[in-house]
Design a protein around this motif. Structure first.
Motif, PDB file in Angstrom:
ATOM      1  N   LEU A 223       0.837  -1.192   0.000  1.00 24.00           N
ATOM      2  CA  LEU A 223       0.000   0.000   0.000  1.00 24.00           C
ATOM      3  C   LEU A 223       0.872   1.241   0.000  1.00 24.00           C
ATOM      4  O   LEU A 223       1.881   1.311   0.701  1.00 24.00           O
ATOM      5  CB  LEU A 223      -0.880   0.009   1.265  1.00 24.00           C
ATOM      6  N   HIS A 224       0.483   2.210  -0.837  1.00 27.33           N
ATOM      7  CA  HIS A 224       1.319   3.410  -0.957  1.00 27.33           C
ATOM      8  C   HIS A 224       0.521   4.644  -0.599  1.00 27.33           C
ATOM      9  O   HIS A 224      -0.669   4.730  -0.856  1.00 27.33           O
ATOM     10  CB  HIS A 224       1.788   3.626  -2.411  1.00 27.33           C
ATOM     11  N   LEU A 225       1.258   5.599  -0.073  1.00 30.40           N
ATOM     12  CA  LEU A 225       0.747   6.955   0.007  1.00 30.40           C
ATOM     13  C   LEU A 225       1.720   7.775  -0.832  1.00 30.40           C
ATOM     14  O   LEU A 225       2.935   7.683  -0.660  1.00 30.40           O
ATOM     15  CB  LEU A 225       0.776   7.422   1.470  1.00 30.40           C
ATOM     16  N   ILE A 226       1.177   8.563  -1.770  1.00 32.12           N
ATOM     17  CA  ILE A 226       2.066   9.224  -2.722  1.00 32.12           C
ATOM     18  C   ILE A 226       1.951  10.729  -2.593  1.00 32.12           C
ATOM     19  O   ILE A 226       0.858  11.271  -2.484  1.00 32.12           O
ATOM     20  CB  ILE A 226       1.693   8.828  -4.166  1.00 32.12           C
ATOM     21  N   GLN A 227       3.092  11.382  -2.658  1.00 31.93           N
ATOM     22  CA  GLN A 227       3.061  12.836  -2.700  1.00 31.93           C
ATOM     23  C   GLN A 227       3.692  13.295  -4.009  1.00 31.93           C
ATOM     24  O   GLN A 227       4.772  12.827  -4.407  1.00 31.93           O
ATOM     25  CB  GLN A 227       3.847  13.450  -1.542  1.00 31.93           C
ATOM     26  N   LEU A 228       2.995  14.223  -4.655  1.00 30.74           N
ATOM     27  CA  LEU A 228       3.554  14.805  -5.879  1.00 30.74           C
ATOM     28  C   LEU A 228       4.552  15.875  -5.460  1.00 30.74           C
ATOM     29  O   LEU A 228       4.223  16.782  -4.701  1.00 30.74           O
ATOM     30  CB  LEU A 228       2.423  15.436  -6.714  1.00 30.74           C
ATOM     31  N   LEU A 229       5.791  15.763  -5.950  1.00 27.86           N
ATOM     32  CA  LEU A 229       6.808  16.747  -5.558  1.00 27.86           C
ATOM     33  C   LEU A 229       6.918  17.861  -6.587  1.00 27.86           C
ATOM     34  O   LEU A 229       7.028  19.027  -6.259  1.00 27.86           O
ATOM     35  CB  LEU A 229       8.173  16.073  -5.396  1.00 27.86           C
ATOM     36  N   ALA A 230       6.929  17.451  -7.831  1.00 28.48           N
ATOM     37  CA  ALA A 230       7.013  18.476  -8.874  1.00 28.48           C
ATOM     38  C   ALA A 230       6.351  17.934 -10.118  1.00 28.48           C
ATOM     39  O   ALA A 230       6.280  16.729 -10.332  1.00 28.48           O
ATOM     40  CB  ALA A 230       8.469  18.814  -9.160  1.00 28.48           C
TER      41      ALA A 230
END
Lengths: 214, 619
Positions: free
Chosen positions: B360-367
């Protein structure tokens, strides 16, 4: 139809008549083939060693520098002309020896190498080239008549252009402009027939132009 | 007694026969018996009895064609295979001559020498100069050669090199020759010249009708019209079909959407960080999901994603970097992961929990950098032609089929034109040697002057032109080479004769001047002075300069008629021998050049010599 026994009988009879000579024939043939093969492989290895030496020689003369070049080359030339004196590699070794002598400005020695090549070779092209080079050296020593007589062969074949061009030079030094012109003309024709240009010969011809022709 | 002799003699015959066969085998091997029995139907030439086959020639010609095409210097249309074949045949004959001579002289190269040569070849080495077995096999495969065949070829080449090199590499240049060369080639001359123009005499020339006719009769072969043909033709341009095809606005919109999506997904760049939690059963999965949802809330409330990643993430490699994955190329990660990632638009945004095969992932968009997608209007035409490509191909092939059938079944090209709705044109007179524009393309030229067209009056098939259009043609009129009447060429002849006469008069006038000069008179006016001219000077016309170099100190003046009919009077003033260089480097360079030139001539001479000694039969 003959019976088996009769056939066997006739075979025996044939064998008693021809058997010995057949065996002898086979033995002689096997010995002959063996001998031939052995001789052949000896010839091959001999030719290959000469070839190897020659390759080294050409490599050293073309790419070597300094004194070691001449020493190494001389040693190879001595082996080729000594151990393989009848081979074409020995002929070429003599031509190389002449080149090295010219580079050292030893023209008399160069001549004797070329004479040796001229006398020993059985390749017509090598003979013609040796003649040509000898005549060039003689020309540079102003021995014009000797040079001219070396050049007088019935047919200079693929080297006609070079022969005639040199003959033209020699005749010019004798002051025979008319014949020189003829020789240059022949040289030019031979070059053109082979699809090659001959700018030097053209220059010389131009300087001998008879007034009025273009 | 008699029986004994017969036995003996039979024995001798047996010896002799067996011996003979044994010798034949040992000398020439098994092959000789078989090749002696069959003639080769593919034979193109025989060199002292050794045959050169069509197959060999074709193979070499093809090799050369490939090399020429790879060099990119030649247009495939201009490649003349027949010329290449002729060239290849010559080369094969020369190689065969050398091979025979070398064999005759018992010249050999050992297998070791061949191996050493292979290892030394640049093409098979890596950048450190080491031999690469793989490169070797790969390159050979490209050339369609087996290693054994390559070695055999190299073996032959090396022996041939020895044979030729012995003459060229042993060449020398004598010091006196070097000097003579410099004196001759570097010679400079001072001279002056004046031009007596033919044009000045044209007004004095009178050409009578008798002279005109006499010349026409004498030179009748010059006044032939060339073979020429005039044709009806039509040109089918597949692009013209586009006009009749429609693309609805809706289709266009759809295509634009596809286009924009692809562009975005292919050219946009994203970088992301993630937190990974794994599980091995349902209970763990629930716990992990919950933990990630909490983390999400924390980030939304202002916590640092990187910090959380370091603490939580089970993807240890990225956890240390705060979960950073770096730039993400579309298509490189799990699809669900990418969908979630690409759906985010603002840097800093955090996804819902995403499930992949890793966990399971939690993703953050960086750029995120979006590809700029041009507006529909800018790409409308491109999209239109993209949409039309497939139907256009189909329509083109239908139309060609129709044309092919029509040209086969119709009586005249006009019928074809009417039935196909393509406009009919008529060409001007077309001359084989000077064909304009597309008529000169080889396929068209061939068709124009083919029997089918000229004699039988057939309509050709559609011929594809280089620009992608198609040409159908049929003869309108044909004119073989034929005699032109005097009336048709009178002006041309008159002009020619006038020019000839004026040239002659200029030459005569110049001759008079030459005589005056030689008699010691002074000729005033319009001399051009040339000083220090070399053989290749740019300061005077070539013919005049060459004449100046034909003059000598006891023959100082001469005439030369130029290509335009003018005559030049040239007077030599000074000859200066070429300078003999003292610079060792310069002399060495010159010696090298002379050796190279002579070496080349010697090798060519050797081959000529072998040709003259050999028996060469061409089929």
């Amino acid at each position: 139809m003959r019976s088996d026994e009769e056939q066997l009988e006739s075979l025996k009879e044939w064998w008693s008549k021809n058997g010995k000579s057949l065996i002898a024939g086979v033995v002689v043939a096997v010995a002959g083939v063996g001998g031939w093969k052995a001789w052949e492989s000896h010839q091959i290895s001999k030719a290959e060693s000469a070839s190897q030496l020659y390759s080294e020689l050409s490599q050293i003369v073309m790419n070597g520098t300094g004194e070691s070049r001449d020493q190494q080359a001389d040693a190879l030339i001595a082996r080729l002309t000594g151990d393989f004196s009848k081979s074409v590699y020995a002929d070429y070794a003599r031509l190389f020896a002449a080149r090295l002598a010219v580079e050292r400005d030893e023209l008399d020695q160069a001549q004797s190498h070329l004479r040796a090549a001229l006398d020993s070779t059985r390749v017509e092209a090598i003979e013609l080239v040796a003649r040509l080079r000898l005549a060039r050296i003689l020309n540079s020593q102003e021995r014009v008549d000797e040079a001219l007589s070396l050049l007088s062969v019935p047919n200079a074949g693929g080297f006609t252009a070079e022969f005639e061009a040199l003959r033209g030079d020699l005749l010019m030094s004798k002051g025979d402009a008319l014949q020189a012109r003829e020789a240059y003309q022949k040289a030019l024709e031979a070059s053109r027939a082979a699809g090659e240009s001959a700018p030097l010969v053209e220059m010389k011809l131009d300087s001998l132009a008879i007034h009025g022709d273009a | 007694m008699l029986v004994k002799i017969r036995e003996k003699s039979r024995g001798i015959v047996a010896y002799f026969l067996v011996g003979l066969i044994a010798i034949a085998f040992s000398m020439w091997g098994m092959d000789s018996l078989f090749t002696a029995m069959r003639g080769d139907p593919n034979e193109l030439a025989r060199v002292n009895g050794e045959s050169i086959s069509q197959f060999q020639v074709d193979r070499m010609a093809q090799q050369q064609m490939r090399q020429l095409l790879q060099s990119g210097q030649i247009d495939p249309e201009q490649l003349d295979m027949n010329l290449l074949r002729q060239f290849s045949l010559n080369q094969l004959i020369q190689e065969e001559l050398l091979r025979q001579k070398a064999a005759d002289l018992n010249m050999r190269v050992s297998d070791r020498q061949v191996e050493r040569q292979i290892v030394r070849m640049r093409a098979f080495q890596d950048e450190n100069g080491r031999f690469q077995q793989e490169t070797f096999t790969q390159l050979l495969r490209q050339e369609g050669l087996s290693p054994a065949a390559f070695r055999a070829q190299l073996h032959e080449d090396l022996v041939n090199q020895q044979l030729l090199g012995g003459l060229s590499d042993s060449e020398f240049v004598l010091a006196s020759e070097l000097t003579e060369f410099q004196l001759l080639v570097g010679q400079q001359r001072d001279y002056r010249y004046r031009v007596i123009a033919a044009e000045d005499f044209i007004s004095q020339v009178r050409i009578t009708d008798e002279a005109l006719e006499a010349f026409y009769r004498e030179q009748i072969a010059r006044f032939m019209t060339p073979e020429q043909i005039r044709v009806d033709y039509l040109i089918f341009d597949p692009a013209s079909l586009v006009a009749g095809m429609n693309v609805s606005e809706e289709e266009l919109q759809q295509e634009y959407q596809r286009y924009a999506d692809t562009l975005r997904s292919q050219s946009s760049s994203y970088s992301a960080a993630h937190i990974l939690l794994t599980y091995s059963n349902n209970a763990e999965k629930q716990a992990a999901t919950q933990r990630l949802q909490e983390a999400r809330q924390e980030v939304l409330a202002g916590a640092d994603f990187a910090e959380l990643a370091r603490d939580l993430s089970e993807d240890l490699a990225t956890a240390r970097r705060g979960g950073e994955l770096g730039p993400v190329q579309p298509g490189s990660l799990n699809a669900a992961f990418e969908t979630a990632l690409f759906a985010m638009s603002e840097p800093g945004q955090v996804s819902e929990v995403v499930e992949t095969e890793f966990g399971l992932h939690l993703i953050q968009l960086l750029a995120r950098e979006d590809a700029s997608v041009p507006p529909l209007n800018e790409v409308r035409e491109e999209l239109r032609s993209r949409l039309l490509a497939q139907p256009l191909r189909a329509a083109t092939s239908d139309k060609l089929e129709q044309l092919r059938n029509l040209s086969f079944s119709s009586e005249s090209l006009k019928e074809v034109a009417e039935a196909s709705g393509i406009e009919l044109h008529q060409s001007g007179w077309l001359v084989r040697e000077t064909l304009p524009s597309f008529w000169a393309e080889s396929a068209v030229r061939e068709a124009l002057f083919s029997r089918d067209v000229i004699e039988d009056g057939w309509i050709t098939e559609p011929l594809r032109l280089q620009d992608g259009r198609y040409l159908v043609l049929a003869r309108d009129a044909y004119q073989p080479r034929q005699q032109q009447p005097l009336e048709a060429v009178a002006d041309e002849v008159r002009e020619h004769l006038t020019q000839v006469q004026a040239t002659k008069m200029a030459r005569e006038a110049a001759t008079t001047q030459l005589e005056q000069l030689q008699a010691g008179e002074t000729l005033r006016g319009n001399w051009r002075e040339i000083t220090g001219a070399t053989r290749n000077t740019q300061n005077a016309p070539r013919d005049i300069n060459r004449e100046a170099f034909r003059l000598s100190n006891n023959n100082t003046a001469g005439l030369v008629t130029l290509a335009n009919g003018d005559t030049a009077l040239v007077e030599l003033q000074r000859v200066q021998q070429g300078e003999v260089s003292q610079d060792q480097a310069e002399l060495a360079q010159l010696r090298r050049l002379l050796l190279e030139d002579r070496g080349y001539r010697l090798q060519a001479g050797f081959v000529k010599q072998l040709e003259s000694e050999a028996k060469i039969e061409l089929r």
